[in-house]
Design an enzyme around this catalytic site. Structure first.
Site, PDB file in Angstrom:
ATOM      1  N   LYS A 296      -1.184  -1.374  -4.604  1.00 50.78           N
ATOM      2  CA  LYS A 296      -1.973  -0.166  -4.878  1.00 50.78           C
ATOM      3  C   LYS A 296      -0.984   0.944  -5.199  1.00 50.78           C
ATOM      4  CE  LYS A 296      -5.524  -1.127  -1.386  1.00 50.78           C
ATOM      5  NZ  LYS A 296      -6.005  -0.652  -0.069  1.00 50.78           N
TER       6      LYS A 296
ATOM      7  N   ASP B  21       0.859  -1.179   0.000  1.00 46.95           N
ATOM      8  CA  ASP B  21       0.000   0.000   0.000  1.00 46.95           C
ATOM      9  C   ASP B  21       0.907   1.244   0.000  1.00 46.95           C
ATOM     10  OD1 ASP B  21      -2.610   1.145   0.222  1.00 46.95           O
ATOM     11  OD2 ASP B  21      -2.390   1.347   2.371  1.00 46.95           O
TER      12      ASP B  21
ATOM     13  N   ASP C   5      -7.810  -9.177   5.743  1.00 46.97           N
ATOM     14  CA  ASP C   5      -8.881  -9.072   6.738  1.00 46.97           C
ATOM     15  C   ASP C   5      -9.515  -7.691   6.818  1.00 46.97           C
ATOM     16  OD1 ASP C   5      -6.606  -7.726   7.925  1.00 46.97           O
ATOM     17  OD2 ASP C   5      -7.740  -7.749   9.795  1.00 46.97           O
TER      18      ASP C   5
HETATM   19  P1  5GP Z   1       1.840  -0.547   3.704  1.00 46.61           P
HETATM   20  O1  5GP Z   1       2.884  -0.618   4.771  1.00 46.61           O
HETATM   21  O2  5GP Z   1       2.387  -0.839   2.327  1.00 46.61           O
HETATM   22  O3  5GP Z   1       1.111   0.773   3.743  1.00 46.61           O
HETATM   23  O4  5GP Z   1       0.718  -1.556   4.056  1.00 46.61           O
HETATM   24  C1  5GP Z   1       0.844  -2.915   3.910  1.00 46.61           C
HETATM   25  C2  5GP Z   1      -0.121  -3.622   4.833  1.00 46.61           C
HETATM   26  O5  5GP Z   1      -1.325  -2.871   5.015  1.00 46.61           O
HETATM   27  C3  5GP Z   1      -0.559  -4.940   4.260  1.00 46.61           C
HETATM   28  O6  5GP Z   1       0.328  -5.980   4.606  1.00 46.61           O
HETATM   29  C4  5GP Z   1      -1.957  -5.093   4.866  1.00 46.61           C
HETATM   30  O7  5GP Z   1      -1.863  -5.693   6.134  1.00 46.61           O
HETATM   31  C5  5GP Z   1      -2.462  -3.686   5.050  1.00 46.61           C
HETATM   32  N1  5GP Z   1      -3.369  -3.258   3.973  1.00 46.61           N
HETATM   33  C6  5GP Z   1      -3.164  -2.292   3.061  1.00 46.61           C
HETATM   34  N2  5GP Z   1      -4.197  -2.147   2.221  1.00 46.61           N
HETATM   35  C7  5GP Z   1      -5.098  -3.084   2.599  1.00 46.61           C
HETATM   36  C8  5GP Z   1      -6.386  -3.466   2.103  1.00 46.61           C
HETATM   37  O8  5GP Z   1      -6.942  -2.944   1.114  1.00 46.61           O
HETATM   38  N3  5GP Z   1      -6.998  -4.482   2.766  1.00 46.61           N
HETATM   39  C9  5GP Z   1      -6.459  -5.106   3.835  1.00 46.61           C
HETATM   40  N4  5GP Z   1      -7.150  -6.088   4.409  1.00 46.61           N
HETATM   41  N5  5GP Z   1      -5.237  -4.780   4.327  1.00 46.61           N
HETATM   42  C10 5GP Z   1      -4.564  -3.779   3.715  1.00 46.61           C
END
Ligand code: 5GP
Length: 178
Positions: A129, A101, A157
Site C-alpha cells: 500500500k 503498509d 487476517d
Molecule cells: P507495516 O509495518 O508495513 O505497517 O505493516 C505490515 C503488517 O501489517 C503486515 O505484515 C500485516 O500483518 C499488517 N497489515 C497491514 N495492512 C493490512 C491489511 O490490509 N490487512 C491485514 N490483514 N493486515 C495488514
C-alpha cells in the site's frame, strides 16, 4: 457480529498468474546463488508456499514470527518473536512478506536480519500500500499494489480469521482506512 466479505480485489486466477511471474523473475535473479527464503508468519504463509513452488532453483526455507497488528489497527510495535533456524551468514536472503503498509515491519526485519551477515538481503511482498508508507523502504518484488483498504484472505487476517480465504477481499466493516 460476523463480517461479510466484499468482492474479491485479487482473484485466485490473478494471484496464480502474478506469483508465476514473480517466481520466474526470482529464479532468473538468483540462479547460481545460495537463496534462503525467509517467510514472515503468520500472514505470508499462503503466499510463501505458492511462491516457493514457483521458484525453479533449490532454495532453503525458513520462517520467523513477528507480532503485528491487533484487530485492524497497528500497535505501532514490531517484534520478532522467533528466531531463524538456518544460519544465513554469507547467504542470499529473500524476506517474504504478506503486505507492506507503513514499512515499519520490513525496516525492522531487514535491520535485524542484516546483523546475521547475509551476503544480500532483499524483500518480496505479495501486497503493497504505497500511499500508507511512513518511511522509505526498498521493496524488490511486489505482487500487487493496492489502495488504502484493509484486506483479508490468502493468509491475511482480521482478528485471526479469514486467512484461509483463497482470494483477497476487502472487509466491509473495516474496509476504509483513515
Ligand atoms: P507495516 O509495518 O508495513 O505497517 O505493516 C505490515 C503488517 O501489517 C503486515 O505484515 C500485516 O500483518 C499488517 N497489515 C497491514 N495492512 C493490512 C491489511 O490490509 N490487512 C491485514 N490483514 N493486515 C495488514
Amino acid at each position: 457480529m460476523e463480517r461479510i466479505f466484499g468482492r474479491p480485489i485479487v482473484t485466485q486466477e490473478e494471484m496464480r498468474a502474478r506469483i508465476k511471474e514473480l517466481g520466474k523473475q526470482i529464479t532468473s535473479d538468483y540462479t547460481g546463488k545460495d537463496l534462503v527464503l525467509v517467510g514472515v508468519l503468520k500472514g505470508a504463509y499462503a503466499f510463501y508456499a505458492d511462491l516457493a513452488r514457483a521458484i525453479r532453483i533449490p532454495v532453503r526455507v525458513d520462517f520467523i514470527v513477528v507480532t503485528s497488528y491487533s484487530k485492524a489497527k497497528t500497535s505501532g510495535k514490531v517484534k520478532m518473536v522467533t528466531e531463524l533456524t538456518e544460519d544465513i551468514e554469507g547467504k542470499d536472503v529473500l524476506l517474504v512478506e504478506d503486505i507492506v503498509d507503513s514499512g515499519l515491519t520490513v525496516r525492522y526485519l531487514v535491520k535485524t536480519l542484516a546483523k546475521r551477515k547475509p551476503r544480500t538481503i532483499k524483500v518480496c511482498t505479495l501486497l503493497s500500500k504505497p500511499e500508507r508508507r511512513t518511511i522509505d523502504v526498498a521493496i524488490d518484488y511486489v505482487g500487487f499494489k493496492i489502495p488504502n483498504q484493509y484486506v483479508v484472505g490468502y493468509g491475511l487476517d482480521y482478528e485471526q480469521k479469514y486467512r484461509n480465504l483463497p482470494y483477497l477481499a476487502v472487509l466491509d466493516k473495516v474496509g476504509d482506512q483513515e
